[in-house]
Design a protein around this motif. Structure first.
Motif, PDB file in Angstrom:
ATOM      1  N   ALA A 172       0.773  -1.153  -0.069  1.00 29.50           N
ATOM      2  CA  ALA A 172       0.007  -0.154  -0.109  1.00 29.50           C
ATOM      3  C   ALA A 172       0.809   1.103   0.012  1.00 29.50           C
ATOM      4  CB  ALA A 172      -0.908   0.121   1.138  1.00 29.50           C
ATOM      5  N   ASP A 173       0.331   2.302  -0.574  1.00 26.85           N
ATOM      6  CA  ASP A 173       0.900   3.555  -0.577  1.00 26.85           C
ATOM      7  C   ASP A 173      -0.059   4.642  -0.230  1.00 26.85           C
ATOM      8  OD1 ASP A 173      -0.486   3.865  -2.987  1.00 26.85           O
ATOM      9  OD2 ASP A 173       1.441   3.037  -4.094  1.00 26.85           O
ATOM     10  N   ALA A 174       0.579   5.958  -0.805  1.00 31.78           N
ATOM     11  CA  ALA A 174      -0.308   6.982  -0.522  1.00 31.78           C
ATOM     12  C   ALA A 174      -1.528   7.339  -1.503  1.00 31.78           C
ATOM     13  CB  ALA A 174       0.499   8.429  -0.362  1.00 31.78           C
ATOM     14  N   SER A 175      -1.584   6.489  -2.482  1.00 30.07           N
ATOM     15  CA  SER A 175      -2.507   6.544  -3.411  1.00 30.07           C
ATOM     16  C   SER A 175      -3.693   6.210  -3.114  1.00 30.07           C
ATOM     17  CB  SER A 175      -2.240   5.732  -4.801  1.00 30.07           C
ATOM     18  OG  SER A 175      -2.598   4.237  -4.268  1.00 30.07           O
ATOM     19  N   PRO A 176      -5.058   6.725  -3.612  1.00 32.36           N
ATOM     20  CA  PRO A 176      -6.301   6.287  -3.199  1.00 32.36           C
ATOM     21  C   PRO A 176      -6.430   4.873  -2.999  1.00 32.36           C
ATOM     22  CG  PRO A 176      -6.374   8.336  -4.627  1.00 32.36           C
ATOM     23  CD  PRO A 176      -4.990   7.832  -4.736  1.00 32.36           C
ATOM     24  N   GLU A 177      -5.863   4.226  -3.785  1.00 29.72           N
ATOM     25  CA  GLU A 177      -6.171   2.633  -3.536  1.00 29.72           C
ATOM     26  C   GLU A 177      -5.240   2.105  -2.564  1.00 29.72           C
ATOM     27  OE1 GLU A 177      -6.782   4.269  -7.649  1.00 29.72           O
ATOM     28  OE2 GLU A 177      -5.085   4.328  -6.458  1.00 29.72           O
ATOM     29  N   GLY A 178      -4.179   2.677  -2.325  1.00 32.83           N
ATOM     30  CA  GLY A 178      -3.340   2.307  -1.070  1.00 32.83           C
ATOM     31  C   GLY A 178      -3.900   2.613   0.129  1.00 32.83           C
ATOM     32  N   LEU A 181      -6.727   0.065   0.992  1.00 35.03           N
ATOM     33  CA  LEU A 181      -6.414  -1.225   1.208  1.00 35.03           C
ATOM     34  C   LEU A 181      -5.841  -0.965   2.726  1.00 35.03           C
ATOM     35  CD1 LEU A 181      -5.746  -4.114   0.325  1.00 35.03           C
ATOM     36  CD2 LEU A 181      -3.595  -3.241  -0.267  1.00 35.03           C
ATOM     37  N   LEU A 182      -5.456   0.003   3.155  1.00 39.74           N
ATOM     38  CA  LEU A 182      -5.004  -0.003   4.519  1.00 39.74           C
ATOM     39  C   LEU A 182      -6.111   0.295   5.534  1.00 39.74           C
ATOM     40  CD1 LEU A 182      -1.816   2.237   4.441  1.00 39.74           C
ATOM     41  CD2 LEU A 182      -1.944  -0.171   4.961  1.00 39.74           C
ATOM     42  N   GLU A 183      -7.122   1.048   5.117  1.00 39.70           N
ATOM     43  CA  GLU A 183      -8.331   1.222   5.630  1.00 39.70           C
ATOM     44  C   GLU A 183      -9.371  -0.130   5.942  1.00 39.70           C
ATOM     45  OE1 GLU A 183     -10.558   4.747   4.841  1.00 39.70           O
ATOM     46  OE2 GLU A 183      -9.067   5.876   5.712  1.00 39.70           O
ATOM     47  N   THR A 397     -11.014  10.641  13.417  1.00 37.91           N
ATOM     48  CA  THR A 397     -11.799  10.084  12.301  1.00 37.91           C
ATOM     49  C   THR A 397     -11.447  10.958  11.129  1.00 37.91           C
ATOM     50  OG1 THR A 397     -13.846  11.494  12.709  1.00 37.91           O
ATOM     51  CG2 THR A 397     -13.641   9.146  13.725  1.00 37.91           C
ATOM     52  N   ASP A 398     -10.596  12.199  11.053  1.00 31.50           N
ATOM     53  CA  ASP A 398     -10.506  13.123  10.019  1.00 31.50           C
ATOM     54  C   ASP A 398      -9.204  12.518   9.324  1.00 31.50           C
ATOM     55  OD1 ASP A 398      -9.964  15.000   8.082  1.00 31.50           O
ATOM     56  OD2 ASP A 398     -10.148  16.520   9.615  1.00 31.50           O
ATOM     57  N   PRO A 399      -9.308  12.141   7.937  1.00 27.81           N
ATOM     58  CA  PRO A 399      -8.079  11.544   7.408  1.00 27.81           C
ATOM     59  C   PRO A 399      -6.785  12.929   7.273  1.00 27.81           C
ATOM     60  CG  PRO A 399      -9.884  11.098   6.315  1.00 27.81           C
ATOM     61  CD  PRO A 399     -10.515  12.081   7.109  1.00 27.81           C
ATOM     62  N   THR A 423       0.435   8.886   4.293  1.00 27.85           N
ATOM     63  CA  THR A 423      -0.848   8.380   3.836  1.00 27.85           C
ATOM     64  C   THR A 423      -1.679   8.889   4.800  1.00 27.85           C
ATOM     65  OG1 THR A 423      -2.067   6.501   3.682  1.00 27.85           O
ATOM     66  CG2 THR A 423      -0.307   6.470   5.331  1.00 27.85           C
ATOM     67  N   ALA A 424      -3.114   9.286   4.539  1.00 28.27           N
ATOM     68  CA  ALA A 424      -4.068   9.650   5.173  1.00 28.27           C
ATOM     69  C   ALA A 424      -4.823   8.478   5.731  1.00 28.27           C
ATOM     70  CB  ALA A 424      -4.822  10.723   4.540  1.00 28.27           C
ATOM     71  N   ALA A 425      -4.446   7.278   5.602  1.00 25.04           N
ATOM     72  CA  ALA A 425      -5.270   6.019   5.919  1.00 25.04           C
ATOM     73  C   ALA A 425      -5.535   5.952   7.662  1.00 25.04           C
ATOM     74  CB  ALA A 425      -4.305   4.622   5.871  1.00 25.04           C
ATOM     75  N   ARG A 426      -6.637   5.735   7.792  1.00 23.19           N
ATOM     76  CA  ARG A 426      -7.200   5.860   9.368  1.00 23.19           C
ATOM     77  C   ARG A 426      -6.934   4.263   9.815  1.00 23.19           C
ATOM     78  NH1 ARG A 426     -13.115   7.970   8.007  1.00 23.19           N
ATOM     79  NH2 ARG A 426     -12.694   6.505   5.980  1.00 23.19           N
ATOM     80  N   PRO A 427      -6.558   4.261  11.193  1.00 23.12           N
ATOM     81  CA  PRO A 427      -6.269   3.129  11.862  1.00 23.12           C
ATOM     82  C   PRO A 427      -7.663   2.421  12.468  1.00 23.12           C
ATOM     83  CG  PRO A 427      -5.603   4.989  13.365  1.00 23.12           C
ATOM     84  CD  PRO A 427      -6.202   5.533  11.885  1.00 23.12           C
ATOM     85  N   PRO A 428      -7.725   1.398  13.122  1.00 24.03           N
ATOM     86  CA  PRO A 428      -8.819   0.694  13.720  1.00 24.03           C
ATOM     87  C   PRO A 428      -9.705   1.776  14.452  1.00 24.03           C
ATOM     88  CG  PRO A 428      -6.965  -0.858  13.766  1.00 24.03           C
ATOM     89  CD  PRO A 428      -6.515   0.423  13.326  1.00 24.03           C
TER      90      PRO A 428
END
Length: 518
Positions: A172-178, A181-183, A397-399, A423-428
């Motif tokens: 995963a990376d900083a792309s929307p797809e990445g 995937l992390l979220e 909750t804000d990316p 990345t702006a991916a949010r954790p659990p």
């Protein structure tokens, strides 16, 4: 709250790899130190049945340690939900090594986490203090916070196979797809916890409830007041206990302080900066030794390190047990080693192995962090870690906030920057099904006896300044320790151990400005 505390015995084990009776105790403490809260009298006055510890073992190491006949164990019953004391109950596992002399009371220990087992940790401390006034004057008590270790119900969200799979690199990376995937991975973890643990348990395992349990344990042990040693996250337990039950405190040692008033963003940035300082200290040492894989110039160590670990994304290193070491596990192993100078030599060897395509030692270090045994089984400590943290931290909750955290973390800790962009991916915790239950901030506490706060100048996980602030917030006395490791009390540093022992036994508060060196 990203803090952990590795037991010295476990750390030394990695270094080595590289190189029937029952008794009863009646609870009586609550009446002396203050009446039990209404509706909780039965819990505070319960009798404890003590017996062999073998049935409490949850790991192979526990099985070996708990065979010691000098140890006995019991369970303390507490409400699952303190708002409904007549409802479902939980049990807190406790392990005891009896005082050998004129007993003052119980010394309760928490090794950190959140998620670490105090029962598993206590035997190593018992071995460390043999023949000292602490062993003579106190029953040493290791307890497993609710949901942790031998306590029931347990926080067990994932199978061993699922844990192994999660440790494999996620491309995963900083792309929307990445980010997606992390979220998705975060949401899958949350779903597993809800299904396998239950929302009723997930809602009641935060530090708010651990503190209430701790007071029940104190009373059930027969102690009028609490004597407590907390490492790392354990300092948060101790500080919140002081806030909730100041009249019930005899002595608190808080080592490796978590700053309750610090925001999640500032805490994450400070911790990353701390690990960069630890990496720099390791690199300065490594580059003076023959064959260091980071070269001979500490100023170029970060670049040399990245040249070793970044290729693992595409070409994982071989491990003798058939697994392969990817980038994520390699970084986990490095982080584990940076907790203590005791693990610098294994880290140096691990990087040298990596330079020739081998991942054995770094995987051993990663397994230590992940609590994976040689047979491939895991304990539940790293599953409990996010579950408890999600109830203790402000709900974000804000990316954009997570993008800021990752951006700033990479700036202050360049050795952890994989070059794929923040990345702006949010954790659990961003998807957690129940709200936080613990207020992070620590208001001033009136009527509290002097508290001893221990802080190491080169502590990577809980930076030194957090100890300074906690001592000030709680009206405590600070013991400054010069060195590079995460926590230090009762680890064999004579200067520190002497101050801690005199404080716990005699309530002797060190002079302002007292310091030690590791």
């Amino acid at each position: 709250m990203d803090v952990r505390h590795a037991a010295p015995a476990a750390a030394l084990a990695v270094l080595a790899l590289v190189a029937a009776c029952t008794t009863t105790t009646t609870g009586r403490g609550a009446a002396a130190a203050g009446a039990a809260p209404p509706g909780l009298e039965a819990f505070y006055d319960q009798d404890l049945s003590w017996g062999p510890c073998a049935p409490f073992a949850v790991t192979a190491d526990d099985t070996d340690a708990y065979a010691d006949p000098a140890l006995d164990c019991s369970r303390v019953t507490v409400p699952l939900d303190y708002a409904q004391p007549g409802g479902e109950t939980a049990t807190i596992g406790v392990l005891r090594k009896r005082a050998t002399g004129d007993r003052i009371g119980s010394l309760l220990i928490n090794p950190g986490g959140p998620g670490a087992s105090g029962m598993s940790y206590a035997p190593s401390i018992a071995g460390q203090i043999v023949g000292t006034p602490l062993a003579e004057r106190f029953d040493l008590i290791g307890f497993d916070p609710r949901g942790v270790g031998a306590s029931e119900p347990a926080i067990d969200c994932e199978t061993d196979a699922e844990r192994d799979q999660e440790r494999a690199d996620i491309d995963a990376d900083a792309s929307p797809e990445g980010v997606a995937l992390l979220e998705a991975d975060s949401q899958e973890f949350v779903a597993r916890c809800v299904e396998r643990v239950g929302v009723d348990v997930l809602a009641n395992v935060g530090t708010r409830d651990v503190v209430r349990d701790l007071d029940v344990v104190r009373a059930a042990l027969g102690d009028d007041e609490l004597t407590f040693l907390g490492y790392s996250y354990g300092t948060f337990i101790g500080a919140k206990y002081a806030q909730a039950f100041p009249r019930n405190v005899r002595a608190l040692v808080l080592d490796g302080a978590v700053d309750p008033a610090q925001s999640a963003v500032e805490s994450a940035v400070a911790q990353n900066a701390g690990f960069q300082l630890a990496f720099d200290a390791f690199a300065a040492d490594c580059t003076t030794q023959p064959g260091c894989a980071l070269g001979t110039d500490p100023a170029r160590a970060v670049d040399a390190f990245k040249a070793l670990v970044l290729p693992l994304y595409d070409a994982p290193a071989a491990v003798p047990d058939g697994r392969t070491l990817g980038y994520a596990d390699a970084m986990t192993g490095v982080i584990q080693a940076l907790y203590s100078e005791q693990l610098w030599e294994p880290l140096r060897l691990g990087l040298s192995e990596l330079a020739v395509g081998q991942g054995r030692v770094l995987m051993l270090l990663a397994d230590l962090y992940e609590s994976r045994a040689e047979d491939g089984t895991y304990d539940d400590s790293l599953e409990a870690f996010p579950v408890i943290s999600c109830l203790d931290e402000e709900r974000l909750t804000d990316p954009a906030v997570f993008l800021e955290i990752d951006t700033r973390a990479r700036e202050v800790a360049p050795f952890r920057d994989d070059g794929r962009g923040p990345t702006a991916a949010r954790p659990p915790c961003a998807f957690w099904p129940v709200p936080p239950t613990t207020e992070p901030a620590l208001p001033s506490v009136a009527g509290l006896p002097p508290v001893l706060v221990v802080s190491v100048t080169g502590d990577p996980a809980t930076p030194y300044e957090a100890g300074v602030r906690l001592a000030d917030q709680i009206g405590g006395v600070l013991l400054s320790v010069e060195g590079n490791q995460h926590t230090v009390a009762l680890s064999g540093v004579p200067c520190v151990d002497d101050v801690v022992t005199r404080y716990l036994v005699d309530l002797a508060v060190p002079d302002d400005g007292t310091s030690c060196t590791i």
